[in-house]
Design a protein around this motif. Sequence first.
Motif, PDB file in Angstrom:
ATOM      1  N   TYR B  31       5.252  53.522 -22.919  1.00 52.33           N
ATOM      2  CA  TYR B  31       5.794  52.848 -23.433  1.00 52.33           C
ATOM      3  C   TYR B  31       6.404  53.853 -24.012  1.00 52.33           C
ATOM      4  O   TYR B  31       7.596  54.057 -23.584  1.00 52.33           O
ATOM      5  CB  TYR B  31       5.987  51.208 -23.775  1.00 52.33           C
ATOM      6  CG  TYR B  31       7.466  50.473 -24.407  1.00 52.33           C
ATOM      7  CD1 TYR B  31       7.133  50.256 -25.742  1.00 52.33           C
ATOM      8  CD2 TYR B  31       8.487  51.007 -23.173  1.00 52.33           C
ATOM      9  CE1 TYR B  31       8.780  49.552 -25.596  1.00 52.33           C
ATOM     10  CE2 TYR B  31       9.931  49.553 -23.465  1.00 52.33           C
ATOM     11  CZ  TYR B  31      10.027  49.227 -25.117  1.00 52.33           C
ATOM     12  OH  TYR B  31      10.952  48.919 -25.508  1.00 52.33           O
ATOM     13  N   ASN B  32       6.283  54.051 -24.856  1.00 51.01           N
ATOM     14  CA  ASN B  32       5.918  55.186 -25.959  1.00 51.01           C
ATOM     15  C   ASN B  32       5.086  56.303 -26.657  1.00 51.01           C
ATOM     16  O   ASN B  32       3.646  55.018 -26.275  1.00 51.01           O
ATOM     17  CB  ASN B  32       6.750  54.651 -27.151  1.00 51.01           C
ATOM     18  CG  ASN B  32       6.692  53.321 -27.731  1.00 51.01           C
ATOM     19  OD1 ASN B  32       5.216  53.846 -28.482  1.00 51.01           O
ATOM     20  ND2 ASN B  32       6.896  52.727 -28.483  1.00 51.01           N
ATOM     21  N   GLN B  34       3.011  58.269 -29.657  1.00 49.49           N
ATOM     22  CA  GLN B  34       4.371  57.749 -31.578  1.00 49.49           C
ATOM     23  C   GLN B  34       2.922  58.592 -32.403  1.00 49.49           C
ATOM     24  O   GLN B  34       1.978  58.681 -31.740  1.00 49.49           O
ATOM     25  CB  GLN B  34       3.661  56.741 -31.864  1.00 49.49           C
ATOM     26  CG  GLN B  34       4.969  55.213 -31.316  1.00 49.49           C
ATOM     27  CD  GLN B  34       4.689  54.254 -32.401  1.00 49.49           C
ATOM     28  OE1 GLN B  34       4.840  53.844 -33.162  1.00 49.49           O
ATOM     29  NE2 GLN B  34       4.907  53.376 -31.108  1.00 49.49           N
ATOM     30  N   LEU B  49       8.681  58.808 -32.607  1.00 46.92           N
ATOM     31  CA  LEU B  49       8.453  57.983 -31.698  1.00 46.92           C
ATOM     32  C   LEU B  49       8.808  58.727 -30.414  1.00 46.92           C
ATOM     33  O   LEU B  49      10.420  59.098 -30.674  1.00 46.92           O
ATOM     34  CB  LEU B  49       8.643  56.965 -32.009  1.00 46.92           C
ATOM     35  CG  LEU B  49       8.417  55.669 -31.412  1.00 46.92           C
ATOM     36  CD1 LEU B  49       8.829  54.080 -31.507  1.00 46.92           C
ATOM     37  CD2 LEU B  49       9.568  55.514 -29.592  1.00 46.92           C
ATOM     38  N   GLN B  51       9.825  57.873 -27.088  1.00 46.88           N
ATOM     39  CA  GLN B  51       9.785  56.474 -26.071  1.00 46.88           C
ATOM     40  C   GLN B  51       9.557  57.669 -24.395  1.00 46.88           C
ATOM     41  O   GLN B  51       9.935  58.780 -24.675  1.00 46.88           O
ATOM     42  CB  GLN B  51      12.108  55.586 -25.582  1.00 46.88           C
ATOM     43  CG  GLN B  51      12.156  55.790 -26.473  1.00 46.88           C
ATOM     44  CD  GLN B  51      13.332  55.238 -26.692  1.00 46.88           C
ATOM     45  OE1 GLN B  51      13.993  54.527 -25.294  1.00 46.88           O
ATOM     46  NE2 GLN B  51      14.137  55.034 -27.429  1.00 46.88           N
ATOM     47  N   SER B  52       8.728  56.693 -23.851  1.00 48.48           N
ATOM     48  CA  SER B  52       8.787  57.157 -22.468  1.00 48.48           C
ATOM     49  C   SER B  52       9.413  57.984 -21.602  1.00 48.48           C
ATOM     50  O   SER B  52       9.719  59.234 -20.926  1.00 48.48           O
ATOM     51  CB  SER B  52       8.060  56.457 -21.223  1.00 48.48           C
ATOM     52  OG  SER B  52       9.105  55.349 -20.898  1.00 48.48           O
ATOM     53  N   GLY B  97       6.262  45.759 -27.251  1.00 44.65           N
ATOM     54  CA  GLY B  97       5.620  45.117 -27.967  1.00 44.65           C
ATOM     55  C   GLY B  97       3.595  45.029 -27.871  1.00 44.65           C
ATOM     56  O   GLY B  97       3.295  43.966 -29.200  1.00 44.65           O
ATOM     57  N   THR B  98       3.057  45.387 -27.167  1.00 47.66           N
ATOM     58  CA  THR B  98       2.377  45.058 -27.018  1.00 47.66           C
ATOM     59  C   THR B  98       1.252  46.202 -28.164  1.00 47.66           C
ATOM     60  O   THR B  98       1.819  46.802 -28.996  1.00 47.66           O
ATOM     61  CB  THR B  98       0.822  45.843 -25.925  1.00 47.66           C
ATOM     62  OG1 THR B  98       1.830  47.451 -25.372  1.00 47.66           O
ATOM     63  CG2 THR B  98       1.741  44.946 -24.693  1.00 47.66           C
ATOM     64  N   ALA B  99      -0.183  46.365 -28.391  1.00 49.91           N
ATOM     65  CA  ALA B  99      -0.683  47.447 -29.154  1.00 49.91           C
ATOM     66  C   ALA B  99      -0.999  48.382 -28.953  1.00 49.91           C
ATOM     67  O   ALA B  99      -0.839  48.702 -28.055  1.00 49.91           O
ATOM     68  CB  ALA B  99      -2.377  46.826 -29.171  1.00 49.91           C
ATOM     69  N   LEU B 100      -1.219  49.804 -30.529  1.00 54.12           N
ATOM     70  CA  LEU B 100      -1.171  50.584 -29.782  1.00 54.12           C
ATOM     71  C   LEU B 100      -2.347  50.788 -29.185  1.00 54.12           C
ATOM     72  O   LEU B 100      -3.846  50.077 -29.655  1.00 54.12           O
ATOM     73  CB  LEU B 100      -0.739  51.379 -30.847  1.00 54.12           C
ATOM     74  CG  LEU B 100       0.964  50.893 -31.608  1.00 54.12           C
ATOM     75  CD1 LEU B 100       0.829  51.284 -32.832  1.00 54.12           C
ATOM     76  CD2 LEU B 100       1.485  51.658 -30.581  1.00 54.12           C
ATOM     77  N   PHE B 102      -5.273  54.107 -29.549  1.00 52.53           N
ATOM     78  CA  PHE B 102      -5.035  55.661 -31.004  1.00 52.53           C
ATOM     79  C   PHE B 102      -5.908  56.759 -30.153  1.00 52.53           C
ATOM     80  O   PHE B 102      -7.075  56.086 -30.410  1.00 52.53           O
ATOM     81  CB  PHE B 102      -5.551  54.579 -32.377  1.00 52.53           C
ATOM     82  CG  PHE B 102      -4.416  54.675 -32.522  1.00 52.53           C
ATOM     83  CD1 PHE B 102      -4.346  53.441 -32.913  1.00 52.53           C
ATOM     84  CD2 PHE B 102      -3.595  55.248 -33.699  1.00 52.53           C
ATOM     85  CE1 PHE B 102      -3.403  52.290 -33.828  1.00 52.53           C
ATOM     86  CE2 PHE B 102      -2.714  54.485 -34.953  1.00 52.53           C
ATOM     87  CZ  PHE B 102      -2.352  53.185 -34.253  1.00 52.53           C
TER      88      PHE B 102
END
Lengths: 116, 112
Positions: B31-32, B34, B49, B51-52, B97-100, B102
């Motif tokens: 989705y993106n 960061q 950030l 975006q895709s 809105g999902t978790a990142l 890392f």
Amino acid sequence: DVKVTQSSRYLVKRTGEKVFLECVQDMDHENMFWYRQDPGLGLRLIYFSYDVKMKEKGDIPEGYSVSREKKERFSLILESASTNQTSMYLCASSLNLLQGPQETQYFGPGTRLLVL
Amino acid sequence: KQEVTQIPAALSVPEGENLVLNCSFTDSAIYNLQWFRQDPGKGLTSLLLIQSSQREQTSGRLNASLDKSSGRSTLYIAASQPGDSATYLCAVEGQAGTALIFGKGTTLSVSS
């Protein structure tokens, strides 16, 4: 300015104690997250929540539980603290946007927990 | 399962150098992407950030690029300063809105 606060910067607890880590955000965000960060392992997701009273397990939920009774507050609970839960705990929040400009997650300052 | 890798793990440069931090991810359905900065013992601060659907983002001396098809992103820091010394983390968001997820970060040290 978004603000995410965590109840403690440093905590020292004994093995077997029940530990509460509190996180509060002031921007009416729907999503809230708990991560832990360890050297060599990076940040790993423990639990997250999309709404009040709603929770989802992350990658490493074992030994943890969470509570979200109010939208602005997300609590992480260590039911019986163990030494392998010594870590840096980071809380984050974000908007649940379906359209429009994407937004980042906002992180709190972290709680460094030492379990003896 | 998405995996994010950052190379190098650590980098030391003299002040004034331009530098590039690398990030790769295994699943291009993002989705993106960061970039964050983390100072020792502190929380994370969002830098950029992407975006895709975007190819790059710029903020001051920072420029981040995204090549989704190859699963790569770079963070370019121009004219580095001692104040840039920190750990830089790359993260991908799979769905809104999902978790990142890392990477383990690149620790940068800029000497004066």
